[in-house]
Scaffold this motif. Structure first.
Motif, PDB file in Angstrom:
ATOM      1  N   GLU A  54     -76.725 -71.288  28.781  1.00  0.00           N
ATOM      2  CA  GLU A  54     -76.962 -72.604  29.376  1.00  0.00           C
ATOM      3  C   GLU A  54     -75.872 -72.959  30.382  1.00  0.00           C
ATOM      4  O   GLU A  54     -76.146 -73.513  31.451  1.00  0.00           O
ATOM      5  CB  GLU A  54     -77.038 -73.660  28.269  1.00  0.00           C
ATOM      6  N   ALA A  55     -74.622 -72.642  30.054  1.00  0.00           N
ATOM      7  CA  ALA A  55     -73.516 -72.939  30.965  1.00  0.00           C
ATOM      8  C   ALA A  55     -73.631 -72.126  32.257  1.00  0.00           C
ATOM      9  O   ALA A  55     -73.423 -72.648  33.365  1.00  0.00           O
ATOM     10  CB  ALA A  55     -72.183 -72.655  30.279  1.00  0.00           C
ATOM     11  N   ALA A  56     -73.976 -70.840  32.135  1.00  0.00           N
ATOM     12  CA  ALA A  56     -74.130 -69.986  33.317  1.00  0.00           C
ATOM     13  C   ALA A  56     -75.243 -70.496  34.223  1.00  0.00           C
ATOM     14  O   ALA A  56     -75.141 -70.449  35.457  1.00  0.00           O
ATOM     15  CB  ALA A  56     -74.399 -68.548  32.889  1.00  0.00           C
ATOM     16  N   ARG A  57     -76.313 -70.998  33.607  1.00  0.00           N
ATOM     17  CA  ARG A  57     -77.424 -71.533  34.405  1.00  0.00           C
ATOM     18  C   ARG A  57     -76.975 -72.734  35.232  1.00  0.00           C
ATOM     19  O   ARG A  57     -77.304 -72.836  36.430  1.00  0.00           O
ATOM     20  CB  ARG A  57     -78.572 -71.929  33.469  1.00  0.00           C
ATOM     21  N   ILE A  58     -76.207 -73.635  34.639  1.00  0.00           N
ATOM     22  CA  ILE A  58     -75.724 -74.812  35.368  1.00  0.00           C
ATOM     23  C   ILE A  58     -74.751 -74.411  36.461  1.00  0.00           C
ATOM     24  O   ILE A  58     -74.772 -74.963  37.572  1.00  0.00           O
ATOM     25  CB  ILE A  58     -75.069 -75.806  34.384  1.00  0.00           C
ATOM     26  N   ILE A  59     -73.877 -73.444  36.173  1.00  0.00           N
ATOM     27  CA  ILE A  59     -72.948 -72.962  37.198  1.00  0.00           C
ATOM     28  C   ILE A  59     -73.721 -72.380  38.377  1.00  0.00           C
ATOM     29  O   ILE A  59     -73.424 -72.654  39.545  1.00  0.00           O
ATOM     30  CB  ILE A  59     -71.990 -71.912  36.603  1.00  0.00           C
ATOM     31  N   ARG A  60     -74.725 -71.577  38.066  1.00  0.00           N
ATOM     32  CA  ARG A  60     -75.538 -70.949  39.119  1.00  0.00           C
ATOM     33  C   ARG A  60     -76.257 -72.000  39.954  1.00  0.00           C
ATOM     34  O   ARG A  60     -76.272 -71.934  41.189  1.00  0.00           O
ATOM     35  CB  ARG A  60     -76.542 -69.993  38.468  1.00  0.00           C
ATOM     36  N   GLU A  61     -76.837 -72.999  39.298  1.00  0.00           N
ATOM     37  CA  GLU A  61     -77.603 -74.021  40.013  1.00  0.00           C
ATOM     38  C   GLU A  61     -76.708 -74.989  40.780  1.00  0.00           C
ATOM     39  O   GLU A  61     -77.107 -75.502  41.828  1.00  0.00           O
ATOM     40  CB  GLU A  61     -78.474 -74.794  39.019  1.00  0.00           C
ATOM     41  N   THR A  62     -75.503 -75.224  40.274  1.00  0.00           N
ATOM     42  CA  THR A  62     -74.610 -76.210  40.899  1.00  0.00           C
ATOM     43  C   THR A  62     -73.711 -75.602  41.967  1.00  0.00           C
ATOM     44  O   THR A  62     -73.487 -76.201  43.020  1.00  0.00           O
ATOM     45  CB  THR A  62     -73.726 -76.877  39.824  1.00  0.00           C
ATOM     46  N   TYR A  63     -73.195 -74.398  41.686  1.00  0.00           N
ATOM     47  CA  TYR A  63     -72.198 -73.815  42.580  1.00  0.00           C
ATOM     48  C   TYR A  63     -72.593 -72.466  43.190  1.00  0.00           C
ATOM     49  O   TYR A  63     -72.074 -72.100  44.246  1.00  0.00           O
ATOM     50  CB  TYR A  63     -70.880 -73.592  41.820  1.00  0.00           C
ATOM     51  N   LEU A  86     -67.873 -60.075  31.847  1.00  0.00           N
ATOM     52  CA  LEU A  86     -68.582 -59.794  33.093  1.00  0.00           C
ATOM     53  C   LEU A  86     -70.079 -60.030  32.974  1.00  0.00           C
ATOM     54  O   LEU A  86     -70.752 -60.318  33.967  1.00  0.00           O
ATOM     55  CB  LEU A  86     -68.306 -58.362  33.546  1.00  0.00           C
ATOM     56  N   ARG A  87     -70.623 -59.923  31.750  1.00  0.00           N
ATOM     57  CA  ARG A  87     -72.056 -60.200  31.564  1.00  0.00           C
ATOM     58  C   ARG A  87     -72.329 -61.683  31.807  1.00  0.00           C
ATOM     59  O   ARG A  87     -73.396 -62.051  32.300  1.00  0.00           O
ATOM     60  CB  ARG A  87     -72.501 -59.802  30.149  1.00  0.00           C
ATOM     61  N   PHE A  88     -71.389 -62.529  31.448  1.00  0.00           N
ATOM     62  CA  PHE A  88     -71.505 -63.961  31.725  1.00  0.00           C
ATOM     63  C   PHE A  88     -71.371 -64.221  33.222  1.00  0.00           C
ATOM     64  O   PHE A  88     -72.178 -64.952  33.813  1.00  0.00           O
ATOM     65  CB  PHE A  88     -70.417 -64.723  30.965  1.00  0.00           C
ATOM     66  N   LEU A  89     -70.385 -63.594  33.861  1.00  0.00           N
ATOM     67  CA  LEU A  89     -70.143 -63.806  35.288  1.00  0.00           C
ATOM     68  C   LEU A  89     -71.356 -63.410  36.115  1.00  0.00           C
ATOM     69  O   LEU A  89     -71.692 -64.075  37.109  1.00  0.00           O
ATOM     70  CB  LEU A  89     -68.915 -63.011  35.720  1.00  0.00           C
ATOM     71  N   GLU A  90     -72.041 -62.344  35.714  1.00  0.00           N
ATOM     72  CA  GLU A  90     -73.232 -61.900  36.439  1.00  0.00           C
ATOM     73  C   GLU A  90     -74.319 -62.960  36.492  1.00  0.00           C
ATOM     74  O   GLU A  90     -75.131 -62.989  37.410  1.00  0.00           O
ATOM     75  CB  GLU A  90     -73.792 -60.639  35.770  1.00  0.00           C
ATOM     76  N   ASN A 132     -73.327 -66.922  42.968  1.00  0.00           N
ATOM     77  CA  ASN A 132     -72.359 -66.639  44.027  1.00  0.00           C
ATOM     78  C   ASN A 132     -71.049 -67.409  43.817  1.00  0.00           C
ATOM     79  O   ASN A 132     -70.703 -68.316  44.574  1.00  0.00           O
ATOM     80  CB  ASN A 132     -72.978 -66.990  45.387  1.00  0.00           C
ATOM     81  N   VAL A 133     -70.331 -67.048  42.762  1.00  0.00           N
ATOM     82  CA  VAL A 133     -69.044 -67.681  42.456  1.00  0.00           C
ATOM     83  C   VAL A 133     -68.023 -66.589  42.161  1.00  0.00           C
ATOM     84  O   VAL A 133     -68.383 -65.438  41.899  1.00  0.00           O
ATOM     85  CB  VAL A 133     -69.151 -68.642  41.252  1.00  0.00           C
ATOM     86  N   GLU A 134     -66.736 -66.975  42.176  1.00  0.00           N
ATOM     87  CA  GLU A 134     -65.673 -65.989  41.995  1.00  0.00           C
ATOM     88  C   GLU A 134     -64.487 -66.624  41.286  1.00  0.00           C
ATOM     89  O   GLU A 134     -64.052 -67.722  41.645  1.00  0.00           O
ATOM     90  CB  GLU A 134     -65.239 -65.457  43.360  1.00  0.00           C
ATOM     91  N   PRO A 135     -63.932 -65.968  40.253  1.00  0.00           N
ATOM     92  CA  PRO A 135     -62.756 -66.520  39.577  1.00  0.00           C
ATOM     93  C   PRO A 135     -61.498 -66.390  40.427  1.00  0.00           C
ATOM     94  O   PRO A 135     -61.397 -65.494  41.271  1.00  0.00           O
ATOM     95  CB  PRO A 135     -62.657 -65.666  38.309  1.00  0.00           C
ATOM     96  N   THR A 136     -60.551 -67.277  40.195  1.00  0.00           N
ATOM     97  CA  THR A 136     -59.268 -67.245  40.910  1.00  0.00           C
ATOM     98  C   THR A 136     -58.151 -67.629  39.948  1.00  0.00           C
ATOM     99  O   THR A 136     -58.371 -68.409  39.010  1.00  0.00           O
ATOM    100  CB  THR A 136     -59.274 -68.208  42.108  1.00  0.00           C
ATOM    101  N   LEU A 137     -56.969 -67.117  40.190  1.00  0.00           N
ATOM    102  CA  LEU A 137     -55.802 -67.494  39.398  1.00  0.00           C
ATOM    103  C   LEU A 137     -55.076 -68.690  40.009  1.00  0.00           C
ATOM    104  O   LEU A 137     -54.130 -69.204  39.413  1.00  0.00           O
ATOM    105  CB  LEU A 137     -54.831 -66.314  39.292  1.00  0.00           C
TER     106      LEU A 137
END
Length: 301
Positions: A62-71, A98-102, A106-111
């Motif tokens: 559910e969280a990945a879906r919102i991230i995908r739709e929002t960002y 990485l399965r979650f990130l997929e 179109n987002v990318e983690p940063t430090l």
């Protein structure tokens, strides 16, 4: 059902009986930050068969879906960046991040919080950056000893930078603690999210997914195609399982021998089958403010 490493005594037999002998539709409702497919894929390694379940609803999905739709919806735009509290690379006791990130688009983690657009509390092993383009080692930042003792020293350093920029946080796993297969407790992403929205951090915006939020239970009901009066939720956390089931109007079965076992044991009852004591149970329910419909010592026949 399991402790993250293997099935608990009697759980495999119980699942087979309910799914095959009784013909009941079973669905997994989990606060794991993994996608649903990953969660079902892990079942054989834990001693269960995916065919015994109609599916899985996870907070990670559910969280990945919102991230995908929002960002992450527009693949042509420059990637949105996020601070990623997640699991350490190579941690075999946790699902592959990485399965979650997929699933996030179109987002990318940063430090670097100064270039981030949002924050994700997904795991509690490290803060993870983007994979090296040359295939080298993934950059990570330590979270100190948080996972073992809930020390927020290193976590706070990052959260305060994010708070100064008013970055929203998405919590993909709302658990506060879990009982580990080695017998101790591990501290989870829900504590990071709770810290971020606390007064100490000036009450920043957090979007929660998973139990005890009623929407997580509603998603299961939709997947099952059943009325809530035909469903019972089984779980061992009063804060997540029982509180969520009550909020969703679903009957609940509290497994007393799980995460609350230590609070229900009397002196000298450190091993073996938990003996249910009505007085201790009622005292615990009153203290926590959540009362289940039914109580069992363990998830077994």
């Amino acid at each position: 059902m399991h402790n993250g490493k293997h099935s608990l005594p009697g759980a495999e037999e119980c699942v087979r009986y309910l799914a095959r002998d009784r013909g009941l539709p079973l669905i997994i409702l989990s606060n794991t930050s993994s996608p649903s497919k990953t969660t079902l894929g892990r079942l054989p390694g834990l001693g269960f068969e995916a065919k015994d379940f109609v599916g899985a609803v996870t907070s990670g999905e559910e969280a990945a879906r919102i991230i995908r739709e929002t960002y992450g919806r527009d693949m042509k735009d420059e990637k949105k960046k996020f601070v990623w509290f997640t699991w350490s690379p190579g941690n075999t006791n946790a699902p592959d991040p990485l399965r979650f990130l997929e699933k996030c688009g179109n987002v990318e983690p940063t430090l670097d919080p100064s270039e981030a657009d949002f924050v994700v509390a997904h795991g509690s092993g490290c803060i993870r950056g983007a994979a090296a383009e040359d295939g080298g080692e993934t950059p990570v930042k330590s979270m100190g000893s948080f996972i073992d003792d809930a020390d927020l020293t290193e976590v706070d350093k990052i959260l305060r930078q994010c708070a100064r920029r008013n970055l929203p946080l998405i919590c993909a796993n709302p658990d506060l603690v879990v009982l580990y297969h080695e017998g101790g407790f591990k501290h989870m992403p829900g504590k990071i999210a709770r810290r971020y929205e606390s007064e100490e951090m000036e009450g920043n915006s957090v979007k929660w997914f998973g139990k005890p939020h009623a929407s997580h239970f509603e998603a299961c009901l939709r997947e099952l195609g059943l009325d809530r009066s035909q469903v019972a939720h089984v779980g061992d956390s009063l804060h997540h399982d029982i509180a969520g089931a009550n909020a969703a109007g679903v009957d609940s079965i509290f497994i007393a021998g799980g995460i609350h076992r230590g609070e229900l044991q009397g002196e000298g009852e450190d091993s073996g089958e938990l003996l249910l004591d009505e007085e201790r149970l009622q005292a615990l329910f009153k203290k926590e403010g959540h009362t289940p419909t039914h109580v069992l010592p363990m998830f077994r026949l």
